[in-house]
Every structure is written in structure tokens, then in C-alpha cells.
Design a protein around this motif. Structure first.
Motif, PDB file in Angstrom:
ATOM      1  N   GLY A  61      26.507 -16.272  -4.026  1.00 18.41           N
ATOM      2  CA  GLY A  61      27.200 -15.153  -3.378  1.00 18.41           C
ATOM      3  C   GLY A  61      28.004 -15.603  -2.175  1.00 18.41           C
ATOM      4  N   PRO A  62      28.646 -14.648  -1.504  1.00 14.73           N
ATOM      5  CA  PRO A  62      29.541 -14.975  -0.395  1.00 14.73           C
ATOM      6  C   PRO A  62      28.764 -15.491   0.817  1.00 14.73           C
ATOM      7  N   ALA A  63      29.475 -16.217   1.666  1.00 19.16           N
ATOM      8  CA  ALA A  63      28.858 -16.771   2.877  1.00 19.16           C
ATOM      9  C   ALA A  63      28.434 -15.635   3.802  1.00 19.16           C
ATOM     10  N   ARG A  64      27.247 -15.756   4.348  1.00 20.11           N
ATOM     11  CA  ARG A  64      26.735 -14.722   5.256  1.00 20.11           C
ATOM     12  C   ARG A  64      26.147 -15.365   6.488  1.00 20.11           C
ATOM     13  N   ASP A 109      26.443  -6.181   9.315  1.00 15.51           N
ATOM     14  CA  ASP A 109      27.115  -6.657   8.111  1.00 15.51           C
ATOM     15  C   ASP A 109      27.121  -8.185   8.196  1.00 15.51           C
ATOM     16  N   GLU A 111      27.893 -10.494   6.117  1.00 21.02           N
ATOM     17  CA  GLU A 111      29.108 -11.176   5.625  1.00 21.02           C
ATOM     18  C   GLU A 111      30.181 -11.168   6.701  1.00 21.02           C
ATOM     19  N   ALA A 112      30.346 -10.022   7.362  1.00 22.53           N
ATOM     20  CA  ALA A 112      31.362  -9.916   8.424  1.00 22.53           C
ATOM     21  C   ALA A 112      31.018 -10.824   9.604  1.00 22.53           C
ATOM     22  N   GLY A 114      29.924 -13.761   9.390  1.00 25.88           N
ATOM     23  CA  GLY A 114      30.328 -15.135   9.090  1.00 25.88           C
ATOM     24  C   GLY A 114      29.135 -16.074   9.190  1.00 25.88           C
ATOM     25  N   GLN A 115      29.355 -17.347   8.868  1.00 22.96           N
ATOM     26  CA  GLN A 115      28.240 -18.300   8.811  1.00 22.96           C
ATOM     27  C   GLN A 115      27.781 -18.738  10.198  1.00 22.96           C
TER      28      GLN A 115
END
Length: 251
Positions: A61-64, A109, A111-112, A114-115
Motif C-alpha cells: 500500500g501507499p507510504a504512511r 491521516d 498517508e497525508a 508522509g513517511q
């Protein structure tokens, strides 16, 4: 709220203790808050790392990002003196740390974000009941201040949450529901409850226990009504603290 029997400190049943939220208490962390709720005093700091826990790096999945909480009671915060948890963390501390992390992540959030990891450290300087709820309320302000700095640094576009978080204790003392228990009430309460809510008054977590007793659905409803009023008042204080510090609040 009219009540014939006044509480030990003279408050109404639905009245918070005096709460102050002092921002910028120390300079090193991205967000720093000293929150006082009556005689309970907690320092909450938010530190940002441009990395995530190892277990997150290999997921699909997307970077979180990640938000986590740590909690400790300083030795001089209680009488008798609390022992430092140097090597292993006790069960109560572990439970509260997880609660702080869960409560904050409920509105973020990832995902928002970021890593990156934001760690909220909550250190109790003085304990007089409600340390976990003050930690969450102050911790969210520290988190918001840190995210405002990340926006100012051009790292984030906007705050990575659409709701705020605050928490308060309530309980049944001498047969009646009351809000925001100091230790003298907390230790004698028939029912003890911690309620974590969003600024929009949605529930995040409710921890309620009949301390050697039972409680009715009617009492539960009365306690949640008290908590709702408390969270409303706390949310206004949180927002004011962030705005006074030059930050933006959730739009």
C-alpha cells in the motif's frame, strides 16, 4: 448544575477543574505544551523523525507515517515517590501509552503525514487524577503545533487531520455523576470513566468501570453527557492555545 452537596473543591458536578495550556514550554521539540488541570501537571512534547518504524517499511500500500505516544510519571509527581521505569515499563504505563497513541491516530491521516514519525512524550510532573486524559488533551495540542511547524517548513501542505481530540474523566462519586475527578474523588469513586472524543463530539474510546459496584445505563448516559460538555470546553481551550501560539487550527 444545581446540587445541594458541593464537591470537595466546591465545583459544580459538570465543571472542569481550572485548565491552562501553555505552549512553547521548551524550545527543542517541534511542539511543546505544559497542561495543568487542577493540581495535575503534564508536559507534552512532539518530536518529529523523518523515518517510520521498521514494520511499516515493508508493508503493502501507499507510504504512511506514524504517530505514537509515550507516558511516564516523574518520581516526584506522587507521594510516596514513584519509581523510575528504567528497564521495563509497567502494565499501567504501557496501557496508557497505547491509549495516547490510539487516541491521536484516530484522527490523523497517516498517508497525508508522509513517511515520518511523530512521537508525543507525556511526562507527568504532578499527579492528582486524570493524568492520562490531560496527556491526550495536551498531546494533541503538541501534535498540532508540530504539524504547523512542518507546514511552515514547507514539508506538509496542511494539517493532516480534520478533527481534534480531547479527553476527560468522569465518574459516580457518592451516588452522583461528576466531571473531572481529582485523586480524592477518583480513589473513592463507585464508577470511574475516561472518555476520549473528537472536537465534533464523536467517541474515540470509552473506558468505564464499576469499581466493585455496578452502574445503570441511565448513569452511563449521564456520564457521557458530562464528558461531552467537558470535551467541548477543552476543545475551545485547545484551539485558543494553538491560535495564540500563531498556529492554524483544523478548518
Amino acid at each position: 448544575a444545581e446540587d445541594t452537596m458541593s464537591r470537595a473543591d466546591g465545583r459544580d458536578v459538570d465543571q472542569l477543574r481550572s485548565v491552562t495550556i501553555q505552549t512553547g514550554f521548551t524550545d527543542v521539540p517541534m511542539g511543546s505544551v505544559l497542561i495543568r488541570a487542577g493540581q495535575t501537571i503534564v508536559m507534552c512534547t512532539a518530536s518529529v523523525e523523518e523515518d517510520v518504524p521498521r514494520w511499516m517499511k515493508y508493508g503493502d500500500g501507499p507510504a504512511r507515517g506514524w504517530v505514537t505516544g509515550e507516558y511516564s510519571m516523574l518520581p516526584g509527581s506522587t507521594a510516596p515517590r514513584a519509581r523510575r521505569e528504567r528497564r521495563s515499563v509497567g502494565g499501567r504505563t504501557q496501557e496508557i501509552q497505547r491509549l495516547i497513541g490510539r487516541s491521536l491516530r484516530a484522527v490523523v491521516d497517516l498517508e497525508a503525514l508522509g513517511q515520518r514519525t511523530i512521537t508525543i512524550d507525556c511526562d507527568v510532573l504532578q499527579a492528582d487524577g486524570g493524568t492520562r486524559t490531560a496527556s491526550i488533551t495536551g498531546g494533541f495540542v503538541a501534535l498540532t503545533l508540530a504539524c504547523n511547524k512542518l507546514i511552515a517548513d514547507g514539508v506538509l501542505e496542511k494539517l493532516p487531520f480534520t478533527q481534534s481530540v480531547a479527553a476527560i474523566s468522569c465518574g459516580v462519586v457518592d451516588g452522583r455523576p461528576v466531571l473531572d475527578l481529582p485523586y480524592v474523588e477518583d480513589s473513592a469513586a463507585e464508577v470511574d470513566m475516561n472518555v476520549i472524543m473528537t472536537g465534533g463530539l464523536d467517541l474515540i474510546e470509552v473506558q468505564g468501570t464499576g469499581e466493585g459496584a455496578t452502574f445503570s445505563r441511565k448513569e452511563l448516559n449521564a456520564l457521557l453527557d458530562l464528558a461531552e460538555k467537558g470535551v467541548k470546553d477543552l476543545t475551545a481551550l485547545q484551539k485558543q492555545a494553538v491560535i495564540d501560539a500563531g498556529g492554524s487550527w483544523i478548518s
